[in-house]
Write a protein that holds these residues in place. Structure first.
Motif, PDB file in Angstrom:
ATOM      1  N   SER A 150      91.893  26.771  20.024  1.00 27.84           N
ATOM      2  CA  SER A 150      91.303  28.111  19.950  1.00 27.84           C
ATOM      3  C   SER A 150      89.800  28.104  19.702  1.00 27.84           C
ATOM      4  O   SER A 150      89.158  29.154  19.782  1.00 27.84           O
ATOM      5  N   VAL A 151      89.210  26.949  19.411  1.00 30.87           N
ATOM      6  CA  VAL A 151      87.752  26.895  19.229  1.00 30.87           C
ATOM      7  C   VAL A 151      87.037  27.158  20.548  1.00 30.87           C
ATOM      8  O   VAL A 151      85.931  27.708  20.577  1.00 30.87           O
ATOM      9  N   ALA A 152      87.667  26.784  21.657  1.00 29.14           N
ATOM     10  CA  ALA A 152      87.069  26.990  22.983  1.00 29.14           C
ATOM     11  C   ALA A 152      87.656  28.230  23.630  1.00 29.14           C
ATOM     12  O   ALA A 152      88.870  28.445  23.614  1.00 29.14           O
ATOM     13  N   GLY A 153      86.783  29.061  24.199  1.00 30.20           N
ATOM     14  CA  GLY A 153      87.246  30.184  24.999  1.00 30.20           C
ATOM     15  C   GLY A 153      87.550  29.721  26.410  1.00 30.20           C
ATOM     16  O   GLY A 153      87.623  28.522  26.696  1.00 30.20           O
ATOM     17  N   SER A 154      87.716  30.665  27.304  1.00 27.83           N
ATOM     18  CA  SER A 154      87.976  30.340  28.702  1.00 27.83           C
ATOM     19  C   SER A 154      86.760  29.646  29.312  1.00 27.83           C
ATOM     20  O   SER A 154      85.616  29.927  28.953  1.00 27.83           O
ATOM     21  N   VAL A 155      87.018  28.731  30.240  1.00 25.70           N
ATOM     22  CA  VAL A 155      85.950  28.055  30.985  1.00 25.70           C
ATOM     23  C   VAL A 155      85.991  28.532  32.428  1.00 25.70           C
ATOM     24  O   VAL A 155      87.066  28.591  33.038  1.00 25.70           O
ATOM     25  N   ASN A 156      84.838  28.890  32.957  1.00 30.82           N
ATOM     26  CA  ASN A 156      84.723  29.308  34.353  1.00 30.82           C
ATOM     27  C   ASN A 156      84.105  28.189  35.183  1.00 30.82           C
ATOM     28  O   ASN A 156      83.057  27.651  34.817  1.00 30.82           O
ATOM     29  N   LEU A 157      84.742  27.866  36.300  1.00 28.07           N
ATOM     30  CA  LEU A 157      84.165  26.977  37.308  1.00 28.07           C
ATOM     31  C   LEU A 157      83.848  27.824  38.532  1.00 28.07           C
ATOM     32  O   LEU A 157      84.739  28.475  39.090  1.00 28.07           O
ATOM     33  N   MET A 158      82.580  27.843  38.949  1.00 22.30           N
ATOM     34  CA  MET A 158      82.144  28.690  40.061  1.00 22.30           C
ATOM     35  C   MET A 158      81.487  27.837  41.137  1.00 22.30           C
ATOM     36  O   MET A 158      80.644  26.985  40.830  1.00 22.30           O
ATOM     37  N   ASN A 159      81.883  28.080  42.402  1.00 22.54           N
ATOM     38  CA  ASN A 159      81.253  27.309  43.461  1.00 22.54           C
ATOM     39  C   ASN A 159      79.842  27.835  43.730  1.00 22.54           C
ATOM     40  O   ASN A 159      79.425  28.881  43.223  1.00 22.54           O
ATOM     41  N   ARG A 160      79.086  27.074  44.515  1.00 17.59           N
ATOM     42  CA  ARG A 160      77.671  27.398  44.738  1.00 17.59           C
ATOM     43  C   ARG A 160      77.503  28.798  45.318  1.00 17.59           C
ATOM     44  O   ARG A 160      76.620  29.559  44.900  1.00 17.59           O
ATOM     45  N   HIS A 161      78.343  29.160  46.278  1.00 21.68           N
ATOM     46  CA  HIS A 161      78.244  30.494  46.870  1.00 21.68           C
ATOM     47  C   HIS A 161      78.368  31.583  45.802  1.00 21.68           C
ATOM     48  O   HIS A 161      77.619  32.565  45.812  1.00 21.68           O
ATOM     49  N   ARG A 162      79.338  31.405  44.891  1.00 23.32           N
ATOM     50  CA  ARG A 162      79.575  32.448  43.886  1.00 23.32           C
ATOM     51  C   ARG A 162      78.364  32.588  42.962  1.00 23.32           C
ATOM     52  O   ARG A 162      77.959  33.709  42.625  1.00 23.32           O
ATOM     53  N   VAL A 163      77.787  31.479  42.545  1.00 17.97           N
ATOM     54  CA  VAL A 163      76.635  31.548  41.646  1.00 17.97           C
ATOM     55  C   VAL A 163      75.422  32.128  42.372  1.00 17.97           C
ATOM     56  O   VAL A 163      74.692  32.962  41.823  1.00 17.97           O
ATOM     57  N   LEU A 164      75.209  31.722  43.620  1.00 18.32           N
ATOM     58  CA  LEU A 164      74.080  32.263  44.380  1.00 18.32           C
ATOM     59  C   LEU A 164      74.208  33.768  44.570  1.00 18.32           C
ATOM     60  O   LEU A 164      73.204  34.487  44.606  1.00 18.32           O
ATOM     61  N   SER A 165      75.437  34.263  44.688  1.00 16.03           N
ATOM     62  CA  SER A 165      75.625  35.702  44.876  1.00 16.03           C
ATOM     63  C   SER A 165      75.142  36.495  43.669  1.00 16.03           C
ATOM     64  O   SER A 165      74.900  37.702  43.771  1.00 16.03           O
ATOM     65  N   MET A 166      74.998  35.822  42.529  1.00 13.58           N
ATOM     66  CA  MET A 166      74.544  36.499  41.314  1.00 13.58           C
ATOM     67  C   MET A 166      73.115  36.126  40.932  1.00 13.58           C
ATOM     68  O   MET A 166      72.564  36.692  39.990  1.00 13.58           O
ATOM     69  N   THR A 167      72.518  35.163  41.670  1.00 10.49           N
ATOM     70  CA  THR A 167      71.194  34.684  41.260  1.00 10.49           C
ATOM     71  C   THR A 167      70.136  34.734  42.353  1.00 10.49           C
ATOM     72  O   THR A 167      68.945  34.718  42.042  1.00 10.49           O
ATOM     73  N   ALA A 168      70.541  34.773  43.610  1.00  9.53           N
ATOM     74  CA  ALA A 168      69.574  34.681  44.711  1.00  9.53           C
ATOM     75  C   ALA A 168      69.799  35.807  45.710  1.00  9.53           C
ATOM     76  O   ALA A 168      70.938  36.220  45.933  1.00  9.53           O
ATOM     77  N   PRO A 169      68.743  36.319  46.329  1.00  8.26           N
ATOM     78  CA  PRO A 169      68.921  37.349  47.358  1.00  8.26           C
ATOM     79  C   PRO A 169      69.602  36.775  48.593  1.00  8.26           C
ATOM     80  O   PRO A 169      69.431  35.596  48.921  1.00  8.26           O
ATOM     81  N   TYR A 170      70.376  37.607  49.256  1.00  9.35           N
ATOM     82  CA  TYR A 170      71.055  37.186  50.487  1.00  9.35           C
ATOM     83  C   TYR A 170      70.033  37.166  51.619  1.00  9.35           C
ATOM     84  O   TYR A 170      69.342  38.151  51.866  1.00  9.35           O
ATOM     85  N   ASP A 171      69.932  36.033  52.306  1.00 10.07           N
ATOM     86  CA  ASP A 171      68.940  35.874  53.373  1.00 10.07           C
ATOM     87  C   ASP A 171      69.618  36.090  54.729  1.00 10.07           C
ATOM     88  O   ASP A 171      70.229  35.183  55.289  1.00 10.07           O
ATOM     89  N   HIS A 172      69.507  37.310  55.255  1.00 11.02           N
ATOM     90  CA  HIS A 172      70.168  37.641  56.516  1.00 11.02           C
ATOM     91  C   HIS A 172      69.583  36.866  57.695  1.00 11.02           C
ATOM     92  O   HIS A 172      70.238  36.737  58.736  1.00 11.02           O
ATOM     93  N   SER A 173      68.378  36.327  57.533  1.00 14.25           N
ATOM     94  CA  SER A 173      67.775  35.556  58.626  1.00 14.25           C
ATOM     95  C   SER A 173      68.410  34.178  58.771  1.00 14.25           C
ATOM     96  O   SER A 173      68.163  33.483  59.760  1.00 14.25           O
ATOM     97  N   CYS A 174      69.231  33.782  57.795  1.00 17.58           N
ATOM     98  CA  CYS A 174      69.858  32.455  57.819  1.00 17.58           C
ATOM     99  C   CYS A 174      71.348  32.520  58.135  1.00 17.58           C
ATOM    100  O   CYS A 174      72.104  31.596  57.817  1.00 17.58           O
ATOM    101  N   VAL A 175      71.773  33.612  58.753  1.00 17.08           N
ATOM    102  CA  VAL A 175      73.182  33.777  59.099  1.00 17.08           C
ATOM    103  C   VAL A 175      73.454  33.144  60.457  1.00 17.08           C
ATOM    104  O   VAL A 175      72.677  33.308  61.407  1.00 17.08           O
ATOM    105  N   GLY A 176      74.561  32.408  60.554  1.00 11.44           N
ATOM    106  CA  GLY A 176      74.926  31.751  61.797  1.00 11.44           C
ATOM    107  C   GLY A 176      75.732  32.645  62.718  1.00 11.44           C
ATOM    108  O   GLY A 176      75.937  33.840  62.452  1.00 11.44           O
ATOM    109  N   SER A 177      76.247  32.064  63.789  1.00 10.22           N
ATOM    110  CA  SER A 177      77.000  32.833  64.788  1.00 10.22           C
ATOM    111  C   SER A 177      78.314  33.372  64.242  1.00 10.22           C
ATOM    112  O   SER A 177      78.879  34.319  64.789  1.00 10.22           O
TER     113      SER A 177
END
Length: 553
Positions: A274-301
């Motif tokens: 009980s000393v530790a709360g829940s641990v979150n593992l987030m992939n790069r996409h998920r973290v970028l969605s909260m930290t970096a602007p979405y670059d529409h110029s870098c979207v593929g086909s």
């Protein structure tokens, strides 16, 4: 499994235009007053917006202010054969917002029941009604200087505590399983009787609030993920605010090390309890969605950010293939010892392992803003860390809403508080994954493949519910205004469910459009649920279709 975009209607006698519908509205207005009742058009306007892209024909809406009014409005519903759909605050974003499961229900909006009662401050027992939000409870505790933590979620300060617990939701404070903190429930049954647990009926009120399991068959759980009654209050056993809350953050530079990191996290939870709360593992996409602007110029086909663009954004914003976050709770010396164990467990498979308290984050944020300016990336990052620490410390925050506006260029979360009204398209896919690192890795690969096949950015989080099971939260983001986008999102959801089924990973909760596909089976479980529903509510007026087969199908 039927399409998640479909809806079932009740029989013609329950249609909004039937004679008894008008009679019911008139009688409800005499009971609740004109301001407490909406007709079909007003109800549709007030409650019809939904992030899932689904729509339902709403017959009306009722806003009672007390349990007695609920008993009386139920009597009218029974006499006029009008199906009702209770909501707490209607902020069930990604799962249905305020929408009923089927057409032609009258919504019962319980947000007007907003009382908080201290049952016993020494024991940390507090009773809340459906309209009590995370923010309201936080304010209540702060005003009275009560040293307890709100069981926060990413939904933020405006979301109902009772509604989340009844959906068996979870968070990342010490009591991750929010229904586990519920010790007592009161509800109004379809026939108008008030349900109270046996100990209360016997006069042992405080014991009933203090002891979850009560006496006799445990019936409180029947009111979760069901339509068996209208829950009017629940008692929460709140976690006491510890001397120290210290978050830890880490990066996983090699995606191939995911299984090693998962094993290390599981070992950490097993060691610390009980000393530790829940641990979150987030992939790069998920973290970028909260930290970096979405670059529409870098979207593929395929309509998605290219791998090269994601890797470049990761380098610029220092976001590795996987990032982790957890927290330690307890006395200072206990947390210090736990910190050493976390270092020992996580040092080898991770990098940039950092420990941070809320006070330290606020100081660093203030210094960096003065030195670098508010628009610089470092103060912005520290602001998000401070907000995440607020949630870990039991202070509600909207920081998690940021990802909902990622592809739209962001939003001012202090003013844009309702994603449904803002036109956000969101479905949550939330499967349970046994805490087996090899299975977790297969789940991530499968989930990523399905998301990409449907042109969905793979935003994946794994949150530990215990050292035995994790829940994955995957937001399917789309634009309801774009033709075909709603259907694409629901096809993706259905494909994820089927792919997860093959792995043995199924959702722990469902959006309103998916419930029929799970409850149509002839399995004993759903048959028993239907029999209980029929016994309690033979007229099927309460929440038809909510985690139960619809009558007559």
């Amino acid at each position: 499994m039927p399409s998640a975009c479909s809806s079932d209607s009740v029989n013609d006698s329950r249609q909004p235009g039937s004679p008894r519908a008008g009679e019911a509205i008139d009688r409800w207005r005499r009971l609740l007053g004109a301001e407490g009742v909406d007709g079909p058009e007003a109800a549709q306007q007030r409650y019809g917006a939904c992030t899932t892209g689904l729509s339902r024909r709403i017959a009306g809406a009722l806003r009672p202010a007390s349990r007695d009014e609920i008993v009386e409005l139920l009597a009218i519903a029974r006499e006029c054969a009008r199906p009702l759909y209770p909501i707490s605050t209607g902020r069930n974003w990604g799962y249905g917002t305020a929408l009923p499961v089927i057409d032609d229900c009258t919504i019962v909006d319980l947000s007007g029941l907003g009382a908080i009662r201290t049952i016993d401050a020494d024991l940390g027992l507090f009773e809340v009604e459906p309209g009590v939000t995370q923010g309201a409870l936080h304010q209540y505790l702060q005003t009275r200087k009560l040293p307890f933590m709100v069981p926060t979620t990413g939904a933020g300060p405006d979301a109902s505590l009772l509604g989340n617990a009844l959906e068996r939701g979870y968070g990342i404070t010490p009591t991750a399983d929010h229904f586990a903190a519920v010790t007592r429930i009161e509800a109004v049954l379809a026939d108008g009787r008030v349900y109270r647990p046996a100990l209360s009926e016997l006069g042992a009120e405080l014991a009933d609030h203090a002891f979850k399991w009560g006496l006799g068959p445990y019936l409180d759980g029947l009111f979760t993920q069901s339509g068996f009654g209208i829950v009017t209050s629940m008692t929460l056993a709140l976690a006491r605010r510890p001397e120290v809350v210290e978050a830890f953050y880490f990066a996983v530079p090699d995606a191939g090390a995911f299984e090693d990191v998962a094993m290390a996290v599981r070992g950490t939870l097993q060691d610390l309890g009980s000393v530790a709360g829940s641990v979150n593992l987030m992939n790069r996409h998920r973290v970028l969605s909260m930290t970096a602007p979405y670059d529409h110029s870098c979207v593929g086909s395929d309509g998605l950010l290219t791998d090269a663009a994601v890797a470049d954004m990761g380098r610029r914003y220092r976001v590795d293939p996987w990032m982790g976050m957890g927290a330690l709770y307890g006395p200072r010396d206990v947390v210090a010892a736990a910190r050493k164990l976390v270092r020992r467990r996580l040092a080898r498979p991770t990098r940039r392992l950092v420990f941070m308290t809320g006070g330290r984050a606020r100081v660093l944020e203030s210094i960096s803003r003065r030195a670098l300016g508010r628009s610089h990336g470092i103060p912005a990052m520290l602001s998000r860390i401070r907000s995440s620490l607020d949630i870990l410390e039991g202070r509600p925050d909207r920081v998690a809403h940021g990802l909902l506006y990622w592809r739209r260029g962001g939003a001012d979360l202090s003013t844009v508080t309702d994603p449904a009204r803002a036109g956000v398209g969101l479905l949550w896919y939330a499967p349970l994954v046994p805490f087996k690192p090899d299975l977790m890795a297969r789940y991530v690969r499968t989930c990523t493949q399905v998301l990409r096949a449907h042109s969905m950015e793979p935003l994946i989080t794994l949150s530990t519910l215990s050292d035995r099971c994790v829940d994955s939260s995957v937001p399917l983001l789309f634009d309801p205004a774009v033709p075909g986008d709603v259907e694409r999102a629901h096809r993706c959801y259905d494909a994820l469910v089927e792919a997860g089924r093959e792995l043995g990973c199924m959702p722990y909760r469902l959006h309103v459009g998916a419930m029929a596909g799970f409850t149509r089976s002839d399995q004993t479980f759903w048959d028993l649920a239907a029999r209980v529903d029929s016994a309690l509510d033979p007229g099927r007026i309460l929440s038809p279709g909510r985690y139960a087969p619809v009558s007559g199908r």
